[in-house]
Design a protein around this motif. Structure first.
Motif, PDB file in Angstrom:
ATOM      1  N   MET A 109       0.843  -1.171   0.000  1.00 61.40           N
ATOM      2  CA  MET A 109       0.000   0.000   0.000  1.00 61.40           C
ATOM      3  C   MET A 109       0.891   1.237   0.000  1.00 61.40           C
ATOM      4  O   MET A 109       1.840   1.337   0.761  1.00 61.40           O
ATOM      5  CB  MET A 109      -0.886   0.014   1.244  1.00 61.40           C
ATOM      6  N   ILE A 110       0.559   2.119  -0.890  1.00 59.23           N
ATOM      7  CA  ILE A 110       1.220   3.417  -0.927  1.00 59.23           C
ATOM      8  C   ILE A 110       0.319   4.365  -0.165  1.00 59.23           C
ATOM      9  O   ILE A 110      -0.840   4.541  -0.520  1.00 59.23           O
ATOM     10  CB  ILE A 110       1.398   3.920  -2.386  1.00 59.23           C
ATOM     11  N   GLY A 111       0.819   4.982   0.901  1.00 58.43           N
ATOM     12  CA  GLY A 111      -0.024   5.818   1.735  1.00 58.43           C
ATOM     13  C   GLY A 111       0.328   7.280   1.632  1.00 58.43           C
ATOM     14  O   GLY A 111       1.472   7.647   1.365  1.00 58.43           O
ATOM     15  N   THR A 163       1.515  -5.871  -6.577  1.00 59.93           N
ATOM     16  CA  THR A 163       0.234  -5.172  -6.621  1.00 59.93           C
ATOM     17  C   THR A 163       0.367  -3.945  -5.741  1.00 59.93           C
ATOM     18  O   THR A 163       0.688  -4.054  -4.561  1.00 59.93           O
ATOM     19  CB  THR A 163      -0.913  -6.065  -6.097  1.00 59.93           C
ATOM     20  N   ILE A 164       0.139  -2.791  -6.334  1.00 64.09           N
ATOM     21  CA  ILE A 164       0.224  -1.534  -5.597  1.00 64.09           C
ATOM     22  C   ILE A 164      -1.173  -0.941  -5.536  1.00 64.09           C
ATOM     23  O   ILE A 164      -1.877  -0.884  -6.531  1.00 64.09           O
ATOM     24  CB  ILE A 164       1.173  -0.533  -6.294  1.00 64.09           C
ATOM     25  N   PHE A 165      -1.561  -0.506  -4.354  1.00 68.55           N
ATOM     26  CA  PHE A 165      -2.806   0.239  -4.249  1.00 68.55           C
ATOM     27  C   PHE A 165      -2.573   1.439  -3.355  1.00 68.55           C
ATOM     28  O   PHE A 165      -1.665   1.456  -2.537  1.00 68.55           O
ATOM     29  CB  PHE A 165      -3.962  -0.634  -3.741  1.00 68.55           C
ATOM     30  N   HIS A 166      -3.360   2.455  -3.577  1.00 64.82           N
ATOM     31  CA  HIS A 166      -3.190   3.699  -2.850  1.00 64.82           C
ATOM     32  C   HIS A 166      -4.070   3.700  -1.617  1.00 64.82           C
ATOM     33  O   HIS A 166      -5.280   3.535  -1.705  1.00 64.82           O
ATOM     34  CB  HIS A 166      -3.508   4.892  -3.754  1.00 64.82           C
ATOM     35  N   GLY A 167      -3.468   3.869  -0.483  1.00 61.32           N
ATOM     36  CA  GLY A 167      -4.185   3.839   0.780  1.00 61.32           C
ATOM     37  C   GLY A 167      -4.565   5.216   1.257  1.00 61.32           C
ATOM     38  O   GLY A 167      -4.279   5.579   2.382  1.00 61.32           O
ATOM     39  N   CYS A 168      -5.200   5.984   0.382  1.00 64.04           N
ATOM     40  CA  CYS A 168      -5.556   7.341   0.789  1.00 64.04           C
ATOM     41  C   CYS A 168      -6.819   7.378   1.628  1.00 64.04           C
ATOM     42  O   CYS A 168      -7.157   8.405   2.174  1.00 64.04           O
ATOM     43  CB  CYS A 168      -5.679   8.250  -0.423  1.00 64.04           C
ATOM     44  N   SER A 222     -10.685   5.370  -1.988  1.00 65.24           N
ATOM     45  CA  SER A 222     -10.676   4.154  -1.180  1.00 65.24           C
ATOM     46  C   SER A 222     -11.327   3.043  -1.980  1.00 65.24           C
ATOM     47  O   SER A 222     -12.120   3.287  -2.866  1.00 65.24           O
ATOM     48  CB  SER A 222     -11.422   4.367   0.130  1.00 65.24           C
ATOM     49  N   GLN A 230       7.261   4.017  -5.903  1.00 62.05           N
ATOM     50  CA  GLN A 230       6.631   2.997  -6.741  1.00 62.05           C
ATOM     51  C   GLN A 230       7.607   2.492  -7.813  1.00 62.05           C
ATOM     52  O   GLN A 230       7.658   1.291  -8.096  1.00 62.05           O
ATOM     53  CB  GLN A 230       5.373   3.558  -7.409  1.00 62.05           C
TER      54      GLN A 230
END
Length: 118
Positions: free
Chosen positions: A1-3, A39-44, A52, A24
């Motif tokens: 997770m990219i936060g 797998t990268i997802f954005h944890g905003c 989200s 990234q």
């Protein structure tokens, strides 16, 4: 997770976005080096509109009134669907350009200048 957390408040939007982008890139390099699927997802966090997700589960988790208000009218449903489809098609037909090496140096400089405080 990219936060994102509060880094945008600390160093500003440009510096935060650039650091996340570089992180990234590094993650992708490491994954390729070791033959791993990444797998990268954005944890905003926050609402569906702020990213989200997964979107389907995020919508279903809303109170009935929120779903009705946001998606209850036929026009809103079709407009939301149009936005998702248009963005997906545009990305597929016109993928983002990989940044040139000299762009990295320029972004590094811009991030430093944008982070400077009085």
């Amino acid at each position: 997770m990219i936060g994102y957390s509060d880094s945008g408040k600390d160093v500003g939007c440009l510096s935060t976005a650039w650091k996340l982008y570089k992180a990234q890139e590094e993650l992708i390099k490491v994954a390729k080096q070791f033959g791993m699927k990444l797998t990268i997802f954005h944890g905003c966090g926050g609402t569906v509109g702020r990213g989200s997700g997964p979107t389907h589960l995020a919508i279903l988790s809303q109170p009935l009134e929120t779903i009705e208000q946001s998606f209850g009218e036929e026009y809103l449903c079709f407009r939301t669907l149009q936005c998702f489809i248009a963005a997906t098609l545009e990305h597929g037909m016109h993928p983002p350009v990989s940044p040139k090496l000299e762009w990295h140096a320029l972004m590094d400089e811009m991030a430093i200048v944008a982070t400077l405080k009085d």
